[in-house]
Design an enzyme around this catalytic site. Structure first.
Site, PDB file in Angstrom:
ATOM      1  N   SER A 181     -20.415  15.077 -36.189  1.00 56.46           N
ATOM      2  CA  SER A 181     -21.405  14.618 -37.175  1.00 56.46           C
ATOM      3  C   SER A 181     -20.802  14.115 -38.479  1.00 56.46           C
ATOM      4  O   SER A 181     -21.501  13.486 -39.275  1.00 56.46           O
ATOM      5  CB  SER A 181     -22.435  15.702 -37.468  1.00 56.46           C
ATOM      6  OG  SER A 181     -21.890  16.706 -38.297  1.00 56.46           O
ATOM      7  N   THR A 211     -20.057  20.366 -32.409  1.00 57.39           N
ATOM      8  CA  THR A 211     -19.367  21.507 -31.802  1.00 57.39           C
ATOM      9  C   THR A 211     -20.207  22.175 -30.728  1.00 57.39           C
ATOM     10  O   THR A 211     -19.680  22.689 -29.737  1.00 57.39           O
ATOM     11  CB  THR A 211     -19.006  22.536 -32.891  1.00 57.39           C
ATOM     12  OG1 THR A 211     -18.060  21.936 -33.758  1.00 57.39           O
ATOM     13  CG2 THR A 211     -18.416  23.802 -32.314  1.00 57.39           C
ATOM     14  N   THR A 228     -22.261  20.392 -37.218  1.00 56.83           N
ATOM     15  CA  THR A 228     -22.664  21.156 -38.408  1.00 56.83           C
ATOM     16  C   THR A 228     -22.293  20.449 -39.712  1.00 56.83           C
ATOM     17  O   THR A 228     -22.873  20.744 -40.751  1.00 56.83           O
ATOM     18  CB  THR A 228     -22.003  22.539 -38.396  1.00 56.83           C
ATOM     19  OG1 THR A 228     -20.576  22.361 -38.367  1.00 56.83           O
ATOM     20  CG2 THR A 228     -22.459  23.361 -37.203  1.00 56.83           C
ATOM     21  N   ASP A 229     -21.333  19.529 -39.673  1.00 58.88           N
ATOM     22  CA  ASP A 229     -20.844  18.952 -40.927  1.00 58.88           C
ATOM     23  C   ASP A 229     -21.932  18.230 -41.714  1.00 58.88           C
ATOM     24  O   ASP A 229     -21.995  18.355 -42.925  1.00 58.88           O
ATOM     25  CB  ASP A 229     -19.685  17.971 -40.661  1.00 58.88           C
ATOM     26  CG  ASP A 229     -18.411  18.699 -40.282  1.00 58.88           C
ATOM     27  OD1 ASP A 229     -17.359  18.049 -40.198  1.00 58.88           O
ATOM     28  OD2 ASP A 229     -18.485  19.924 -40.053  1.00 58.88           O
ATOM     29  N   LYS A 258     -24.366  23.744 -45.355  1.00 58.88           N
ATOM     30  CA  LYS A 258     -23.198  24.384 -44.749  1.00 58.88           C
ATOM     31  C   LYS A 258     -22.310  24.833 -45.897  1.00 58.88           C
ATOM     32  O   LYS A 258     -21.740  24.029 -46.628  1.00 58.88           O
ATOM     33  CB  LYS A 258     -22.453  23.406 -43.845  1.00 58.88           C
ATOM     34  CG  LYS A 258     -21.256  24.019 -43.133  1.00 58.88           C
ATOM     35  CD  LYS A 258     -20.629  23.027 -42.162  1.00 58.88           C
ATOM     36  CE  LYS A 258     -19.441  23.613 -41.430  1.00 58.88           C
ATOM     37  NZ  LYS A 258     -18.836  22.642 -40.474  1.00 58.88           N
ATOM     38  N   TYR A 303     -10.625  22.555 -31.001  1.00 64.05           N
ATOM     39  CA  TYR A 303     -11.405  22.074 -29.858  1.00 64.05           C
ATOM     40  C   TYR A 303     -11.780  20.627 -30.135  1.00 64.05           C
ATOM     41  O   TYR A 303     -11.577  20.105 -31.239  1.00 64.05           O
ATOM     42  CB  TYR A 303     -12.684  22.914 -29.677  1.00 64.05           C
ATOM     43  CG  TYR A 303     -13.560  22.899 -30.915  1.00 64.05           C
ATOM     44  CD1 TYR A 303     -13.418  23.886 -31.883  1.00 64.05           C
ATOM     45  CD2 TYR A 303     -14.479  21.876 -31.151  1.00 64.05           C
ATOM     46  CE1 TYR A 303     -14.176  23.851 -33.047  1.00 64.05           C
ATOM     47  CE2 TYR A 303     -15.241  21.840 -32.299  1.00 64.05           C
ATOM     48  CZ  TYR A 303     -15.078  22.832 -33.255  1.00 64.05           C
ATOM     49  OH  TYR A 303     -15.821  22.797 -34.413  1.00 64.05           O
ATOM     50  N   GLU A 358     -27.685  18.480 -70.256  1.00 65.43           N
ATOM     51  CA  GLU A 358     -26.290  18.059 -70.500  1.00 65.43           C
ATOM     52  C   GLU A 358     -26.181  16.578 -70.848  1.00 65.43           C
ATOM     53  O   GLU A 358     -25.142  16.112 -71.294  1.00 65.43           O
ATOM     54  CB  GLU A 358     -25.442  18.347 -69.256  1.00 65.43           C
ATOM     55  CG  GLU A 358     -25.300  19.823 -68.947  1.00 65.43           C
ATOM     56  CD  GLU A 358     -24.299  20.545 -69.867  1.00 65.43           C
ATOM     57  OE1 GLU A 358     -24.350  21.775 -69.947  1.00 65.43           O
ATOM     58  OE2 GLU A 358     -23.508  19.843 -70.525  1.00 65.43           O
TER      59      GLU A 358
END
Ligand code: DAS
Length: 361
Positions: free
Chosen positions: A92, A45, A125-126, A198, A59, A318
């Protein structure tokens, strides 16, 4: 201090009306004393463009080339001598191991150059958090490496990319940023590339670490509040100069009603490790436990992470990890656990070594 504000022409790189502050701003640092920062562009972006200034979320990513990004931000000259290289031009979410290796090899070559003081990677950013963590594991340097993106394209009102990039270059050229591992500058914060993720997909305040940012950068000055304690960069036992490909590692996401077939299929796909993104504290559905045991029996490492963003997976809590010979991902989210396993398993190591590595990095 009297500063006259003048509406600048549309800045080519960010396509935004840039306000050029004139008057009594501090003069740029003399060229010979400015650090040399190389900007490696990969897309995202921060290189995106929308149809109008009102398109902050609609965009196309990965449109603006690095030379236009830099041309649109003349203020960079105040803090560093910069030059750019276009390593990739993709959103990305489409990053892959080959792109990671290509970027890492270029970073490794550049940090060895005496005339390079710091590196900035512009990135979508992904998967930015994965790339930042990867570089922190495999680049043997103490020079600052800063990964940066933006949540809005440069063509949008109140775009965040220009200041994010300015901050990234400022930090990458800072002597006090050396030795702190790979960093991420988003939204005025300086985050650890290892810890940050993120966490919000539609706000400029998108990147968070559950352990908090390392500091802030404001008007070209860094304010530090903590330093990383996990191994990284110059202290890493991994070196991208010593391998040509990452180990294949994939993730299985757990949820109510999850079938064992996801594990069965992934376990037979040639992976060296399977990351189980469990519920809660890395819990495994009772019908999936035998599937993971069978995968482990075939020599595939089983690593328990969690789909829960914060906290960390406790060993033998767990699940009987000792009994099953499984590894826990500690506080690493599934996508970061994949990166660490993919790097670690470029070496011939057993599960005990792998668990040590997950404690230390
Ligand atoms: N698709 C997103 C990416 O390239 C856009 C962005 O936020 O950078 O990661």
């Amino acid at each position: 201090m009297q500063i006259k504000l003048k509406l600048g022409k549309l800045a080519a790189g960010f396509g935004l009306a840039s306000f050029v502050a004139l008057g009594t701003m501090s003069a740029p640092v003399a060229a010979q004393t400015k650090p040399n920062v190389v900007i490696l562009a990969t897309g995202g972006t921060i290189a995106g463009a929308g149809a109008s200034a009102l398109n902050s979320a609609t965009y196309a990513a990965a449109k603006v080339p690095v030379d236009k990004l830099l041309a649109g931000l003349p203020e960079l000259a105040n803090v560093a001598n910069v030059r750019g290289e276009q390593v990739a031009q993709i959103a990305s979410e489409s990053f892959d191991n080959e792109t990671l290796m290509k970027l890492g090899k270029r970073v490794s070559a550049l940090v060895k150059q005496a005339d390079v003081d710091g590196i900035v990677v512009t990135h979508g950013t992904d998967t930015l958090e994965e790339t930042a963590y990867f570089l922190s594991l495999v680049i043997r340097t103490s020079k600052p490496i800063v990964v940066v993106g933006s949540m809005r394209p440069g063509t949008a009102l109140s775009a965040d990319g220009a200041l994010n990039l300015f901050n990234a270059v400022s930090v990458a050229g800072s002597k006090d940023a050396a030795g702190k591992g790979v960093l991420v500058t988003m939204n005025d914060e300086i985050q650890s590339g290892r810890d940050v993720a993120k966490t919000i997909n539609i706000k400029t305040e998108a990147f968070k670490s559950q352990w908090g940012p390392l500091g802030m950068v404001v008007e070209g000055k860094n304010y530090w509040f903590r330093a990383p304690v996990k191994r990284h960069t110059a202290q890493s036992e991994f070196n991208i100069d010593e391998f040509e490909a990452l180990a294949p590692v994939d993730i299985v996401y757990s949820y109510g009603n999850v079938p064992r077939t996801l594990v069965d299929t992934t376990g037979k796909s040639g992976v060296k490790a399977l990351i189980h993104a469990g519920t809660g504290n890395g819990s495994v559905a009772n019908r999936v436990v035998p599937a993971l045991q069978e995968v482990r029996a075939k020599g595939v490492q089983v690593i328990r992470s969690s789909r829960v963003a914060d906290g960390f997976v406790l060993r033998n809590a767990e699940q009987p990890d000792d009994k099953y010979d499984w590894v826990v991902a500690h506080d690493l989210n599934p996508q970061k656990a994949r990166i660490l396993a993919a790097v670690a398993l470029t070496k011939n190591i057993d599960s005990k070594q792998l668990q040590r590595i997950f404690w230390e990095y």
